[in-house]
Motif scaffolding. Structure first.
Motif, PDB file in Angstrom:
ATOM      1  N   GLY B 115      43.455 114.137  67.538  1.00  0.00           N
ATOM      2  CA  GLY B 115      44.818 113.994  67.036  1.00  0.00           C
ATOM      3  C   GLY B 115      45.374 112.616  67.334  1.00  0.00           C
ATOM      4  N   ILE B 116      45.124 112.149  68.545  1.00  0.00           N
ATOM      5  CA  ILE B 116      45.627 110.828  68.952  1.00  0.00           C
ATOM      6  C   ILE B 116      44.928 109.732  68.158  1.00  0.00           C
ATOM      7  CG2 ILE B 116      45.675 109.175  70.875  1.00  0.00           C
ATOM      8  CD1 ILE B 116      46.083 111.634  72.729  1.00  0.00           C
ATOM      9  N   LEU B 117      43.599 109.897  67.977  1.00  0.00           N
ATOM     10  CA  LEU B 117      42.843 108.872  67.250  1.00  0.00           C
ATOM     11  C   LEU B 117      43.246 108.810  65.782  1.00  0.00           C
ATOM     12  CD1 LEU B 117      39.223 109.156  68.714  1.00  0.00           C
ATOM     13  CD2 LEU B 117      41.028 107.505  69.237  1.00  0.00           C
ATOM     14  N   ALA B 118      43.789 109.943  65.257  1.00  0.00           N
ATOM     15  CA  ALA B 118      44.164 109.967  63.845  1.00  0.00           C
ATOM     16  C   ALA B 118      45.411 109.125  63.574  1.00  0.00           C
ATOM     17  CB  ALA B 118      44.385 111.408  63.391  1.00  0.00           C
ATOM     18  N   ILE B 119      46.147 108.818  64.634  1.00  0.00           N
ATOM     19  CA  ILE B 119      47.358 107.996  64.447  1.00  0.00           C
ATOM     20  C   ILE B 119      46.932 106.535  64.349  1.00  0.00           C
ATOM     21  CG2 ILE B 119      49.598 107.367  65.424  1.00  0.00           C
ATOM     22  CD1 ILE B 119      49.238 110.321  64.528  1.00  0.00           C
ATOM     23  N   HIS B 120      47.441 105.887  63.338  1.00  0.00           N
ATOM     24  CA  HIS B 120      47.025 104.507  63.063  1.00  0.00           C
ATOM     25  C   HIS B 120      47.239 103.606  64.282  1.00  0.00           C
ATOM     26  CE1 HIS B 120      46.841 100.598  61.036  1.00  0.00           C
ATOM     27  NE2 HIS B 120      46.080 101.244  60.174  1.00  0.00           N
ATOM     28  N   ARG B 121      46.273 102.726  64.544  1.00  0.00           N
ATOM     29  CA  ARG B 121      46.341 101.825  65.700  1.00  0.00           C
ATOM     30  C   ARG B 121      47.572 100.945  65.678  1.00  0.00           C
ATOM     31  NH1 ARG B 121      43.677 100.947  69.962  1.00  0.00           N
ATOM     32  NH2 ARG B 121      44.621  98.988  70.508  1.00  0.00           N
ATOM     33  N   GLY B 122      48.010 100.596  64.461  1.00  0.00           N
ATOM     34  CA  GLY B 122      49.184  99.738  64.307  1.00  0.00           C
ATOM     35  C   GLY B 122      50.414 100.311  65.003  1.00  0.00           C
ATOM     36  N   GLN B 123      50.500 101.639  65.041  1.00  0.00           N
ATOM     37  CA  GLN B 123      51.646 102.289  65.694  1.00  0.00           C
ATOM     38  C   GLN B 123      51.662 101.957  67.186  1.00  0.00           C
ATOM     39  OE1 GLN B 123      53.860 104.737  64.339  1.00  0.00           O
ATOM     40  NE2 GLN B 123      53.122 104.321  62.276  1.00  0.00           N
ATOM     41  N   THR B 124      50.484 102.088  67.806  1.00  0.00           N
ATOM     42  CA  THR B 124      50.393 101.786  69.238  1.00  0.00           C
ATOM     43  C   THR B 124      50.652 100.302  69.479  1.00  0.00           C
ATOM     44  OG1 THR B 124      48.603 103.396  69.208  1.00  0.00           O
ATOM     45  CG2 THR B 124      48.953 102.219  71.265  1.00  0.00           C
ATOM     46  N   LEU B 143      52.224 110.999  70.436  1.00  0.00           N
ATOM     47  CA  LEU B 143      52.158 112.467  70.507  1.00  0.00           C
ATOM     48  C   LEU B 143      53.013 113.175  69.452  1.00  0.00           C
ATOM     49  CD1 LEU B 143      51.796 113.368  74.294  1.00  0.00           C
ATOM     50  CD2 LEU B 143      50.086 113.356  72.500  1.00  0.00           C
ATOM     51  N   PRO B 144      54.265 112.703  69.197  1.00  0.00           N
ATOM     52  CA  PRO B 144      55.043 113.396  68.165  1.00  0.00           C
ATOM     53  C   PRO B 144      54.351 113.380  66.804  1.00  0.00           C
ATOM     54  CG  PRO B 144      56.460 111.952  69.436  1.00  0.00           C
ATOM     55  CD  PRO B 144      55.050 111.640  69.846  1.00  0.00           C
ATOM     56  N   GLN B 145      53.673 112.272  66.475  1.00  0.00           N
ATOM     57  CA  GLN B 145      52.969 112.206  65.192  1.00  0.00           C
ATOM     58  C   GLN B 145      51.688 113.027  65.228  1.00  0.00           C
ATOM     59  OE1 GLN B 145      53.034 108.320  63.093  1.00  0.00           O
ATOM     60  NE2 GLN B 145      53.561 107.532  65.101  1.00  0.00           N
ATOM     61  N   ALA B 146      51.020 112.983  66.389  1.00  0.00           N
ATOM     62  CA  ALA B 146      49.756 113.709  66.502  1.00  0.00           C
ATOM     63  C   ALA B 146      49.994 115.218  66.515  1.00  0.00           C
ATOM     64  CB  ALA B 146      49.007 113.287  67.762  1.00  0.00           C
ATOM     65  N   SER B 147      51.172 115.637  66.981  1.00  0.00           N
ATOM     66  CA  SER B 147      51.399 117.074  67.161  1.00  0.00           C
ATOM     67  C   SER B 147      51.284 117.816  65.837  1.00  0.00           C
ATOM     68  CB  SER B 147      52.768 117.319  67.793  1.00  0.00           C
ATOM     69  OG  SER B 147      53.776 116.994  66.884  1.00  0.00           O
TER      70      SER B 147
END
Lengths: 219, 225
Positions: B115-124, B143-147
């Motif tokens: 779930g965490i990896l699915a969030i685009h790196r640009g966000q981090t 986490l809010p996006q991954a949830s």
């Protein structure tokens, strides 16, 4: 724990591990074949057949393996169909995982673009030929990781068969644990033996996923 | 003989159901307890897995692989019988919650990680460049996006957990399958009682699978938007 005890246990445990592998392979084969029929039934033209397959999947996925195992072993015995523990375990695990396999096959077939199917039909292939020569070869890449995961699950679930006294690793561990009263040592060894059997499969899944991922990027 | 058994089961139905329902409550207790243990372990280890420390990576890898490759029944017996033999005694229910929780934590670590990896790196990277600390980035941004992505997997995990708790009967935790075993020993109505048990498990798991389907649809809609 002395070395001599360990050496005394190991042949007994290894022999039981062979039974575990046999049980897992037979249950997995049954699940793979029965699951294919359920998946094909789910896609058939007959609405009744489709509904029956759906109900089967939902029923199986909603109940524990243990309940199905007890129904095949104790339940059938009460209507005078007495299966040995090993056969009952193969049957119950096979029927249980058939439902999961059916879902895997279905996802794999759904992952192939509909255009492939239409194109095959357009050049005059029959439905069966389309399935065999166009859809299934492409689906294999998608279903290989979940199918290997199912193999790991079947292998681990064979331990549940000890609860109907089917001869396998966990039952042997229970026997030895009560005989020597060294449950910690015996269950740790048993756990390590399951690990040795399951971990290579888990590495296979990683490799398949890596391969499948690479294929997707290339397209 | 057989039809006799069915009519006897029918006559006993209220008593059977009353006894089994006490088991249902215990099944729910064990499931909910183990679910929260898994959730906590999964979050902690997923955070370790996505951190930059190589030691934390290695610990998480070993935890996940060990617990996923060994049957949960073996793990349960190590906790209940094994620890008791070296003087650490658990009651059946806490042992079951701990056993299923440790096992489930390994699964949820992988679920949260993907779930965490699915969030685009640009966000981090954007959060980091704003000067957010790593843990805060994880908590407020990722986490809010991954949830939304992991919620369907969580529901499916809960279904699996619910069914797995039936194994707690092997360490005499008084849940549904254990109550069933007691009733079978008393009445010999094997088939009838286990069919009843299967129906009770279905009553608990079908709402969960409905929930999973709704969450899957919502996650798919979110991806398209």
């Amino acid at each position: 724990m002395t070395m001599s005890l360990f050496l005394e246990w190991m042949p007994l445990l290894l022999e039981a591990a062979v039974h575990t592998l046999k049980l897992a392979v037979l249950a997995y084969l049954l699940a793979a074949v029965a699951g294919l029929f359920v998946a094909l039934g789910e896609m058939s033209r007959s609405a009744t057949l489709r509904r029956c397959c759906r109900v089967y999947i939902e029923l199986i996925r909603g109940t524990p393996t243990l309940t199905l195992l007890f129904l095949t072993y104790f339940g059938l015995a009460s209507v005078n169909i007495v299966l040995p523990g090993f056969a009952a375990a193969v049957l119950a695990l096979g029927l249980h995982y058939a439902a999961y396999m059916a879902e895997t096959y279905r996802a794999g077939i759904a992952a192939v673009d509909r255009g492939q199917y239409d194109a095959a039909r357009a050049i005059g292939m029959t439905g069966a030929a389309t399935m065999r020569r166009i859809i299934l070869p492409q689906s294999v890449r998608v279903i290989l990781p979940p199918m290997t995961n199912s193999a790991i699950s079947v292998l681990k679930d064979t331990s549940v068969a000890s609860l109907i006294a089917a001869p396998e690793l966990m039952l042997r561990a229970n026997d030895l644990a009560s005989q020597y009263y060294m449950p910690m040592q015996l269950y740790l060894i048993t756990g390590a033996m399951y690990f040795v059997m399951a971990y290579p499969l888990s590495l296979c899944v990683r490799w398949f996923e890596y391969r499948a991922g690479r294929g997707q990027h290339r397209v | 003989m057989t039809s006799d058994a069915w009519s006897r089961a029918l006559a006993l139905l209220p008593d059977l159901l009353a006894a089994l329902l006490t088991g249902v409550w215990m099944t729910i207790t064990v499931t909910v307890g183990a679910f929260f243990v898994s959730l906590a372990l999964g979050l902690v280890f997923a955070a370790c897995r996505t951190s930059s420390s190589r030691v934390l990576h290695a610990i998480t890898y070993v935890y996940v692989e060990l617990f996923r490759a060994v049957p949960v029944l073996t793990q349960l017996f190590i906790i209940y019988f094994g620890l008791a033999a070296i003087g650490i005694r658990f009651n059946p229910v806490p042992a079951a919650i701990l056993g299923f929780g440790l096992n489930g934590g390994a699964y949820l670590t992988e679920v949260f990680r993907s779930g965490i990896l699915a969030i685009h790196r640009g966000q981090t990277e954007a959060a980091m460049s704003l000067g957010m600390p790593r843990l805060m980035t994880l908590r407020v941004i990722v986490l809010p996006q991954a949830s939304r992505i992991v919620l369907p997997s969580l529901a499916n995990f809960a279904i699996g957990l619910l069914k797995e708790t039936s194994l707690a009967s092997a360490v005499a935790a008084p849940e549904l399958s254990f109550q069933a075993k007691l009733l079978v020993d008393k009445t010999f109505l094997t088939t009838q009682i286990y069919i009843l048990v299967a129906m009770l498990y279905l009553c608990m798991s079908l709402p969960l699978s409905q929930l999973a389907r709704i969450l899957e649809r919502r996650a798919a809609r979110g991806r398209r938007a």
